[in-house]
Motif scaffolding. Structure first.
Motif, PDB file in Angstrom:
ATOM      1  N   ALA A 266     -12.000   3.932 125.530  1.00 39.83           N
ATOM      2  CA  ALA A 266     -12.287   5.082 124.668  1.00 39.83           C
ATOM      3  C   ALA A 266     -13.610   4.898 123.926  1.00 39.83           C
ATOM      4  O   ALA A 266     -14.385   5.846 123.789  1.00 39.83           O
ATOM      5  CB  ALA A 266     -11.144   5.291 123.678  1.00 39.83           C
ATOM      6  N   LEU A 267     -13.873   3.685 123.472  1.00 36.43           N
ATOM      7  CA  LEU A 267     -15.135   3.418 122.781  1.00 36.43           C
ATOM      8  C   LEU A 267     -16.319   3.595 123.723  1.00 36.43           C
ATOM      9  O   LEU A 267     -17.332   4.186 123.343  1.00 36.43           O
ATOM     10  CB  LEU A 267     -15.138   2.012 122.189  1.00 36.43           C
ATOM     11  CG  LEU A 267     -16.412   1.618 121.438  1.00 36.43           C
ATOM     12  CD1 LEU A 267     -16.690   2.567 120.282  1.00 36.43           C
ATOM     13  CD2 LEU A 267     -16.301   0.180 120.946  1.00 36.43           C
ATOM     14  N   SER A 268     -16.191   3.132 124.966  1.00 41.71           N
ATOM     15  CA  SER A 268     -17.302   3.304 125.907  1.00 41.71           C
ATOM     16  C   SER A 268     -17.547   4.780 126.199  1.00 41.71           C
ATOM     17  O   SER A 268     -18.696   5.207 126.323  1.00 41.71           O
ATOM     18  CB  SER A 268     -17.052   2.515 127.202  1.00 41.71           C
ATOM     19  OG  SER A 268     -16.027   3.085 127.955  1.00 41.71           O
ATOM     20  N   HIS A 269     -16.475   5.575 126.266  1.00 40.98           N
ATOM     21  CA  HIS A 269     -16.645   7.019 126.460  1.00 40.98           C
ATOM     22  C   HIS A 269     -17.375   7.620 125.263  1.00 40.98           C
ATOM     23  O   HIS A 269     -18.294   8.414 125.425  1.00 40.98           O
ATOM     24  CB  HIS A 269     -15.283   7.703 126.642  1.00 40.98           C
ATOM     25  CG  HIS A 269     -14.727   7.569 128.020  1.00 40.98           C
ATOM     26  ND1 HIS A 269     -14.433   8.656 128.805  1.00 40.98           N
ATOM     27  CD2 HIS A 269     -14.421   6.473 128.758  1.00 40.98           C
ATOM     28  CE1 HIS A 269     -13.960   8.235 129.965  1.00 40.98           C
ATOM     29  NE2 HIS A 269     -13.940   6.909 129.949  1.00 40.98           N
ATOM     30  N   ARG A 270     -16.955   7.246 124.066  1.00 46.79           N
ATOM     31  CA  ARG A 270     -17.594   7.797 122.869  1.00 46.79           C
ATOM     32  C   ARG A 270     -19.071   7.420 122.802  1.00 46.79           C
ATOM     33  O   ARG A 270     -19.918   8.260 122.477  1.00 46.79           O
ATOM     34  CB  ARG A 270     -16.852   7.350 121.609  1.00 46.79           C
ATOM     35  CG  ARG A 270     -17.362   8.094 120.385  1.00 46.79           C
ATOM     36  CD  ARG A 270     -16.344   8.161 119.318  1.00 46.79           C
ATOM     37  NE  ARG A 270     -16.581   7.126 118.340  1.00 46.79           N
ATOM     38  CZ  ARG A 270     -15.718   6.800 117.393  1.00 46.79           C
ATOM     39  NH1 ARG A 270     -14.561   7.401 117.312  1.00 46.79           N
ATOM     40  NH2 ARG A 270     -16.007   5.870 116.528  1.00 46.79           N
ATOM     41  N   LEU A 271     -19.373   6.176 123.113  1.00 47.92           N
ATOM     42  CA  LEU A 271     -20.783   5.759 123.121  1.00 47.92           C
ATOM     43  C   LEU A 271     -21.583   6.531 124.166  1.00 47.92           C
ATOM     44  O   LEU A 271     -22.731   6.905 123.919  1.00 47.92           O
ATOM     45  CB  LEU A 271     -20.889   4.247 123.358  1.00 47.92           C
ATOM     46  CG  LEU A 271     -20.362   3.376 122.217  1.00 47.92           C
ATOM     47  CD1 LEU A 271     -20.321   1.907 122.646  1.00 47.92           C
ATOM     48  CD2 LEU A 271     -21.173   3.556 120.958  1.00 47.92           C
ATOM     49  N   LEU A 272     -20.980   6.785 125.312  1.00 50.62           N
ATOM     50  CA  LEU A 272     -21.656   7.587 126.337  1.00 50.62           C
ATOM     51  C   LEU A 272     -21.888   9.010 125.834  1.00 50.62           C
ATOM     52  O   LEU A 272     -22.969   9.571 126.021  1.00 50.62           O
ATOM     53  CB  LEU A 272     -20.848   7.602 127.632  1.00 50.62           C
ATOM     54  CG  LEU A 272     -21.423   8.476 128.745  1.00 50.62           C
ATOM     55  CD1 LEU A 272     -22.820   8.017 129.151  1.00 50.62           C
ATOM     56  CD2 LEU A 272     -20.486   8.485 129.939  1.00 50.62           C
ATOM     57  N   TYR A 273     -20.905   9.598 125.184  1.00 52.21           N
ATOM     58  CA  TYR A 273     -21.056  10.960 124.640  1.00 52.21           C
ATOM     59  C   TYR A 273     -22.192  11.001 123.625  1.00 52.21           C
ATOM     60  O   TYR A 273     -22.965  11.957 123.585  1.00 52.21           O
ATOM     61  CB  TYR A 273     -19.769  11.448 123.997  1.00 52.21           C
ATOM     62  CG  TYR A 273     -18.570  11.516 124.928  1.00 52.21           C
ATOM     63  CD1 TYR A 273     -18.701  11.410 126.313  1.00 52.21           C
ATOM     64  CD2 TYR A 273     -17.298  11.675 124.420  1.00 52.21           C
ATOM     65  CE1 TYR A 273     -17.610  11.466 127.149  1.00 52.21           C
ATOM     66  CE2 TYR A 273     -16.190  11.730 125.256  1.00 52.21           C
ATOM     67  CZ  TYR A 273     -16.356  11.627 126.614  1.00 52.21           C
ATOM     68  OH  TYR A 273     -15.262  11.676 127.433  1.00 52.21           O
ATOM     69  N   GLU A 274     -22.301   9.963 122.789  1.00 54.95           N
ATOM     70  CA  GLU A 274     -23.397   9.902 121.816  1.00 54.95           C
ATOM     71  C   GLU A 274     -24.744   9.810 122.533  1.00 54.95           C
ATOM     72  O   GLU A 274     -25.713  10.445 122.122  1.00 54.95           O
ATOM     73  CB  GLU A 274     -23.195   8.709 120.877  1.00 54.95           C
ATOM     74  CG  GLU A 274     -22.028   8.903 119.923  1.00 54.95           C
ATOM     75  CD  GLU A 274     -21.680   7.653 119.141  1.00 54.95           C
ATOM     76  OE1 GLU A 274     -22.295   6.574 119.366  1.00 54.95           O
ATOM     77  OE2 GLU A 274     -20.759   7.739 118.297  1.00 54.95           O
TER      78      GLU A 274
END
Length: 145
Positions: free
Chosen positions: A6-14
């Protein structure tokens, strides 16, 4: 496991937001093992045309099936909570009923991405799909398989 994903997805979205802030387009984020079927461009065009204005994201090929009350049209359903039949993790059974889990790709709209990221930041990280399910100002849709 799931929090790191989930954190990697959020960082990608940013990152997507920083690169495409002024874009009115669509960004597709796919899992590493996605296989595209012949004619997928046409299906994507139909789905994008059916998504209501202001959508935050569209999830595809999720494992679960939408609730009948969530179906918007022939192509998409509005994701709603709870995203799975039983309370979120960890005591759920393996055979539980899923609604909006297991998406193998997500369509993001840079114009609504700030709202999605703000909403995600207000809540603890859960599973990547759980973080996308509609909440507050976030309106996420699921493709009907």
């Amino acid at each position: 496991g799931s929090v790191a994903c989930a954190l990697s997805h959020r960082l990608l979205y940013e990152h997507i937001l920083s690169e495409h802030l002024d874009s009115n387009g669509t960004v597709m984020v796919v899992e590493d093992d996605v296989a595209f079927n012949p004619g997928w461009h046409g299906r994507l065009d139909r789905i994008l045309a059916s998504v209501p204005a202001g959508a935050s994201a569209v999830m595809s090929n999720q494992v679960g099936k939408p609730r009948c009350t969530d179906i918007v049209n022939d192509e998409v359903a509005l994701t709603t909570r709870p995203w799975r039949r039983c309370p979120d993790l960890p005591e759920c059974e393996v055979g539980e009923e899923l609604y909006y889990a297991g998406a193998d790709n997500v369509l993001l709209f840079p114009g609504t991405l700030p709202t999605l990221l703000e909403e995600m930041a207000r809540h603890p990280l859960g599973e990547a799909d759980q973080n996308l399910v509609s909440r507050g100002q976030v309106q996420t849709y699921a493709m009907l398989n």
